[in-house]
Design an enzyme around this catalytic site. Structure first.
Site, PDB file in Angstrom:
ATOM      1  N   LYS A  11      16.025 -60.122   8.053  1.00  0.00           N
ATOM      2  CA  LYS A  11      16.315 -61.102   9.106  1.00  0.00           C
ATOM      3  C   LYS A  11      15.284 -61.146  10.229  1.00  0.00           C
ATOM      4  O   LYS A  11      14.879 -60.125  10.758  1.00  0.00           O
ATOM      5  CB  LYS A  11      17.691 -60.795   9.715  1.00  0.00           C
ATOM      6  N   GLY A  33      15.033 -46.461  14.762  1.00  0.00           N
ATOM      7  CA  GLY A  33      15.174 -47.235  15.996  1.00  0.00           C
ATOM      8  C   GLY A  33      14.070 -46.986  16.999  1.00  0.00           C
ATOM      9  O   GLY A  33      13.563 -47.913  17.625  1.00  0.00           O
ATOM     10  N   GLY A  70      13.514 -46.890   7.967  1.00  0.00           N
ATOM     11  CA  GLY A  70      14.169 -46.367   6.774  1.00  0.00           C
ATOM     12  C   GLY A  70      13.752 -47.016   5.470  1.00  0.00           C
ATOM     13  O   GLY A  70      13.320 -46.345   4.529  1.00  0.00           O
ATOM     14  N   ARG A 108      13.771 -33.859   7.557  1.00  0.00           N
ATOM     15  CA  ARG A 108      13.779 -33.756   9.028  1.00  0.00           C
ATOM     16  C   ARG A 108      13.782 -32.294   9.487  1.00  0.00           C
ATOM     17  O   ARG A 108      13.181 -31.957  10.505  1.00  0.00           O
ATOM     18  CB  ARG A 108      14.978 -34.511   9.604  1.00  0.00           C
TER      19      ARG A 108
END
Length: 396
Positions: free
Chosen positions: A197, A377, A354, A36
């Site tokens: 999920k 996100g 990720g 990053r």
């Protein structure tokens, strides 16, 4: 969506406040992965080349509005200086006297890093006073932290309302890649969505079936879709309370002309561990005492055929339990196929999240992808079709 870039601003002699994401992993006081940090270098160097004075703002960890010494950005200085190839000045606060004095003392060619913005409650509350205190430090605002753009914070959204602003090089590249993948893509488009999920990716699936031509579903999510078709998935990870939702998504896809690709064969095992005894069986023949841990070779072949028909691929999530060999086989094979098509100029490939980044790195395919987003996100919310506050603010 149009936004200004560094090329649209006169930065000569001006203090440029740059929101970056250097929330990097640290062990024993040292940065263990500087990816990053390395990605912000083009923006910082361009500002310096244009005569601007870059002042870096960032968060680190979750100090919840309190000063937590163990979450000081000071720990990133050695890695930051190494990446930039120059010294970096550090201010002990991001607002107030320490920040003002550090900015006032800057000379041409200096780079300043401000302390963790989340040491103040006003950051995450997007408090106008906090935003004004940050804005008072500089002349121009540049957001280079797409990964924090889904948060309406003082340093990502509030400050953009107060100063001339633009997207940094990393932010602009990210927005261009994602706009190209979902906004105005080359068709046909295929999305790969994996992970454990369905419940965590409901909005994502609901949005994608109206935007893409093919939707490949993998991982534990695929088991829920198989169960929704009345298939016994044994002891596999599946959300049986979500089968009704899975059925609705399949109906929505059919109405939208989106073909959903589910496993036709699966790799099953009786224990969840590396090298566990396993067997490949048809998707509807999972033994009652076994669990599905990967897609089978027939499914992989089908996925590769779909990739070959498409011009754009968006990838979020692995196809199986990729952390545990040999249940990384389907993910690795599909990733290598996507990489080969990208290298041949036949496919534009955009991936993020990720687990996705980790899986593509493991497969060795990451380097060939057109664009890999490190924003978890924010990448997901963009794929869900949501407006990101930090991006919207750049449009004034």
């Amino acid at each position: 969506m149009a936004w200004k870039t560094l090329d649209d601003l006169d930065m000569a002699g001006k203090v440029v406040l740059v929101r970056v994401d250097i929330n990097v992993p640290v062990e024993d006081g040292k940065v263990t992965d500087a990816t990053r940090i390395e990605r912000i270098v083009p923006t910082v160097n361009d500002i310096l080349a244009k005569g601007g004075k870059p002042v870096l703002m960032a968060h680190f960890g979750r100090p919840k509005g309190k000063v937590v010494p163990g979450m000081s950005l000071k720990v990133t200085l050695p890695a930051l200086e190494k990446a930039l190839g120059r010294g970096v000045i550090f201010a002990d606060d991001c607002i107030g006297l320490p920040a003002k004095q550090a900015v006032a003392a800057m000379s041409a060619g200096d780079v300043l890093l401000l302390e963790n913005t989340r040491f103040h409650e006003g950051e995450e509350k997007n408090d106008p006073m906090m935003a004004a205190s940050l804005a008072a430090l500089g002349d121009i605002y540049v957001n280079d932290a797409f990964s924090a753009a889904h948060r309406a914070h003082a340093s990502t959204e509030g400050i953009a309302r107060l100063l001339p602003c633009a997207a940094g090089r990393l932010m602009a590249a990210e927005l261009k890649a994602l706009q190209g993948a979902l906004g105005n893509p080359q068709r046909p488009v295929v999305a790969v969505v994996g992970g454990a999920k369905v419940s965590t990716k409901l909005e994502l699936l609901g949005n994608l079936v109206t935007k893409v031509d093919y939707l490949v579903i993998g991982g534990g999510m695929a088991n829920t879709f198989l169960a929704a078709q009345g298939i016994d998935v044994g002891k596999s990870l599946a959300e049986h309370d979500m089968t009704g939702t899975a059925t609705e998504i399949m109906k929505k896809a059919q109405a939208a002309g989106c073909s959903i690709v589910l496993p036709s064969d699966v790799v099953v095992a009786w224990e969840f561990k590396a090298g566990a005894e396993n067997r490949t069986v048809p998707a509807d023949a999972c033994p009652a005492d076994a669990m599905i841990l990967d897609a089978g070779p027939e499914t992989v072949k089908r996925i590769e055929e779909v990739f070959g028909k498409c011009r754009t691929l968006i990838w979020n999530g692995p196809l199986g339990a990729f952390e545990i060999p040999p249940f990384d086989s389907a993910t690795n094979a599909a990733a290598k196929k996507a990489a080969a098509l990208t290298t041949a100029g036949a496919l534009v490939t955009v991936a993020g999240g990720g687990d996705t980044v980790a899986a593509l790195n493991t497969s060795g395919a990451a380097a060939a992808f057109s664009y890999i987003s490190t924003a978890g996100g924010a990448f997901l919310e963009w794929m869900e079709g949501k407006t990101l506050p930090g991006v919207a603010a750049l449009n004034g």
